[in-house]
Design an enzyme around this catalytic site. Structure first.
Site, PDB file in Angstrom:
ATOM      1  N   ARG A  83      12.367   0.846   7.166  1.00  0.00           N
ATOM      2  CA  ARG A  83      13.546   0.370   7.899  1.00  0.00           C
ATOM      3  C   ARG A  83      14.553  -0.346   7.013  1.00  0.00           C
ATOM      4  O   ARG A  83      15.708  -0.504   7.391  1.00  0.00           O
ATOM      5  CB  ARG A  83      13.096  -0.556   9.030  1.00  0.00           C
ATOM      6  CG  ARG A  83      12.364   0.171  10.144  1.00  0.00           C
ATOM      7  CD  ARG A  83      11.996  -0.741  11.297  1.00  0.00           C
ATOM      8  NE  ARG A  83      10.932  -1.674  10.938  1.00  0.00           N
ATOM      9  CZ  ARG A  83      10.275  -2.432  11.818  1.00  0.00           C
ATOM     10  NH1 ARG A  83      10.581  -2.361  13.102  1.00  0.00           N
ATOM     11  NH2 ARG A  83       9.326  -3.249  11.421  1.00  0.00           N
ATOM     12  N   THR A 133      -1.132  -7.685   0.134  1.00  0.00           N
ATOM     13  CA  THR A 133       0.090  -7.132   0.713  1.00  0.00           C
ATOM     14  C   THR A 133       0.859  -8.230   1.436  1.00  0.00           C
ATOM     15  O   THR A 133       0.389  -9.356   1.574  1.00  0.00           O
ATOM     16  CB  THR A 133      -0.237  -6.022   1.736  1.00  0.00           C
ATOM     17  OG1 THR A 133      -0.984  -6.611   2.821  1.00  0.00           O
ATOM     18  CG2 THR A 133      -1.043  -4.897   1.107  1.00  0.00           C
ATOM     19  N   TYR A 177      -3.382  -6.021  17.293  1.00  0.00           N
ATOM     20  CA  TYR A 177      -3.448  -5.249  16.046  1.00  0.00           C
ATOM     21  C   TYR A 177      -4.770  -4.491  15.960  1.00  0.00           C
ATOM     22  O   TYR A 177      -4.808  -3.302  15.611  1.00  0.00           O
ATOM     23  CB  TYR A 177      -3.299  -6.203  14.870  1.00  0.00           C
ATOM     24  CG  TYR A 177      -3.456  -5.587  13.503  1.00  0.00           C
ATOM     25  CD1 TYR A 177      -2.408  -4.892  12.908  1.00  0.00           C
ATOM     26  CD2 TYR A 177      -4.649  -5.730  12.783  1.00  0.00           C
ATOM     27  CE1 TYR A 177      -2.548  -4.338  11.640  1.00  0.00           C
ATOM     28  CE2 TYR A 177      -4.793  -5.186  11.517  1.00  0.00           C
ATOM     29  CZ  TYR A 177      -3.744  -4.492  10.950  1.00  0.00           C
ATOM     30  OH  TYR A 177      -3.873  -3.950   9.695  1.00  0.00           O
ATOM     31  N   ASP A 179      12.893   4.194  11.551  1.00  0.00           N
ATOM     32  CA  ASP A 179      12.048   3.366  12.408  1.00  0.00           C
ATOM     33  C   ASP A 179      11.050   4.296  13.074  1.00  0.00           C
ATOM     34  O   ASP A 179      11.421   5.104  13.936  1.00  0.00           O
ATOM     35  CB  ASP A 179      12.900   2.653  13.453  1.00  0.00           C
ATOM     36  CG  ASP A 179      12.090   1.754  14.376  1.00  0.00           C
ATOM     37  OD1 ASP A 179      10.842   1.782  14.301  1.00  0.00           O
ATOM     38  OD2 ASP A 179      12.696   1.039  15.196  1.00  0.00           O
ATOM     39  N   LYS A 207      -5.314  -0.422  15.755  1.00  0.00           N
ATOM     40  CA  LYS A 207      -5.981   0.246  14.642  1.00  0.00           C
ATOM     41  C   LYS A 207      -7.216   1.014  15.106  1.00  0.00           C
ATOM     42  O   LYS A 207      -7.545   2.074  14.542  1.00  0.00           O
ATOM     43  CB  LYS A 207      -6.348  -0.765  13.559  1.00  0.00           C
ATOM     44  CG  LYS A 207      -5.132  -1.341  12.830  1.00  0.00           C
ATOM     45  CD  LYS A 207      -4.294  -0.258  12.153  1.00  0.00           C
ATOM     46  CE  LYS A 207      -3.193  -0.849  11.278  1.00  0.00           C
ATOM     47  NZ  LYS A 207      -2.386   0.203  10.610  1.00  0.00           N
ATOM     48  N   ILE A 262       0.825  -1.200   0.000  1.00  0.00           N
ATOM     49  CA  ILE A 262       0.000   0.000   0.000  1.00  0.00           C
ATOM     50  C   ILE A 262       0.865   1.258   0.000  1.00  0.00           C
ATOM     51  O   ILE A 262       0.547   2.237  -0.691  1.00  0.00           O
ATOM     52  CB  ILE A 262      -0.955  -0.011   1.207  1.00  0.00           C
ATOM     53  CG1 ILE A 262      -2.036  -1.086   1.021  1.00  0.00           C
ATOM     54  CG2 ILE A 262      -1.611   1.353   1.406  1.00  0.00           C
ATOM     55  CD1 ILE A 262      -2.903  -1.321   2.237  1.00  0.00           C
TER      56      ILE A 262
END
Length: 251
Positions: free
Chosen positions: A38, A183, A148, A60, A152, A18
């Site tokens: 990174r 992805t 996660y 980072d 989000k 993305i």
């Protein structure tokens, strides 16, 4: 003139998926783009593929001091796309405190640090666009990715709070919430399903695609087109929104 001529955009996690698609879409609108990540080699490969006015930045986003130093060297950032993110799958009771912190640090902390670093320049200019790449996981609940999902949800909460705070300053803040998208994160999820269930790759991909009423995975370019639209001068009335790009999964 293209819509974003003279604007400088920074895309975190910009070397693939993305992020790279967002960089391409913003370049097409005339912006100068810096892609951050990174992995120096991956950034170099992405910049070569993208061509145009692309710079790279090894960064980072979890490191507050490094973010501040990097932004001081970058100069003004007119458009910030907070795309850097990571997902770890585990049942809640098997989610370690370290995994919990990592998900918050990368997905939410990185958004916080980069936004704090970019915002003073936007306020000084009286114009700016901040687009946070969240997830449909930030709008609903997903099994086995509690850390996660929490992170989000935090990104969307931050988006809404900051959008109100900046509403009269010429700076808009929005979130884009992809569903399962083609992805590295989804490829990792496919591999995890295959390993734990013995299903084939095709079956694992179909399980993820089934979340989308269109019965397919979203493509990175579809997410990027939404991001680019939110960055247009003509999109100034779009503020504090969490837009699902998911084929109708979340309404």
């Amino acid at each position: 003139m293209a819509a974003l001529d003279g604007k400088h955009a920074l895309v975190t996690g910009g070397s693939r998926g993305i992020g790279a698609a967002c960089a391409k879409a913003l370049l097409a609108q005339g912006a100068t783009v810096t892609i951050a990540g990174r992995d120096s080699a991956a950034l170099g490969n992405a910049a070569q593929t993208l061509g145009g006015k692309v710079r790279t930045l090894v960064l980072d986003v979890c490191d507050e001091a490094a973010v501040q130093r990097a932004f001081a060297q970058l100069g003004a950032v007119d458009i910030l796309v907070n795309n850097a993110g990571q997902a770890v799958a585990a049942p809640f009771l098997k989610t370690s405190a370290a995994q919990w912190r990592e998900m918050l640090d990368v997905n939410l902390g990185g958004t916080f640090h980069c936004t704090q670093a970019a915002l003073p320049g936007m306020l000084a200019a009286g114009w700016g666009r901040i687009v946070n790449i969240a997830s449909t996981a930030g709008l609903t609940g997903y099994r086995y990715v509690s850390a996660y999902t929490a992170a989000k949800h935090g990104v969307i909460g931050l988006t809404r709070a900051l959008a109100l705070e900046l509403a009269t300053k010429g700076v808009t803040v929005n979130a884009v919430c992809p569903g399962f998208t083609e992805t590295d994160i989804v490829r990792g999820a496919v591999a995890n399903i295959m390993q734990k269930t013995g299903r084939s790759e095709q079956e694992a991909r179909a399980e993820l695609a089934a979340n989308n009423p269109q019965q397919r995975l979203v493509q990175p370019e579809e997410v990027a087109n939404t991001v680019a639209w939110l960055c247009m001068p003509e999109s100034a009335a779009m503020n504090g929104q969490a837009i699902a790009v998911a084929g109708g999964e979340v309404m």
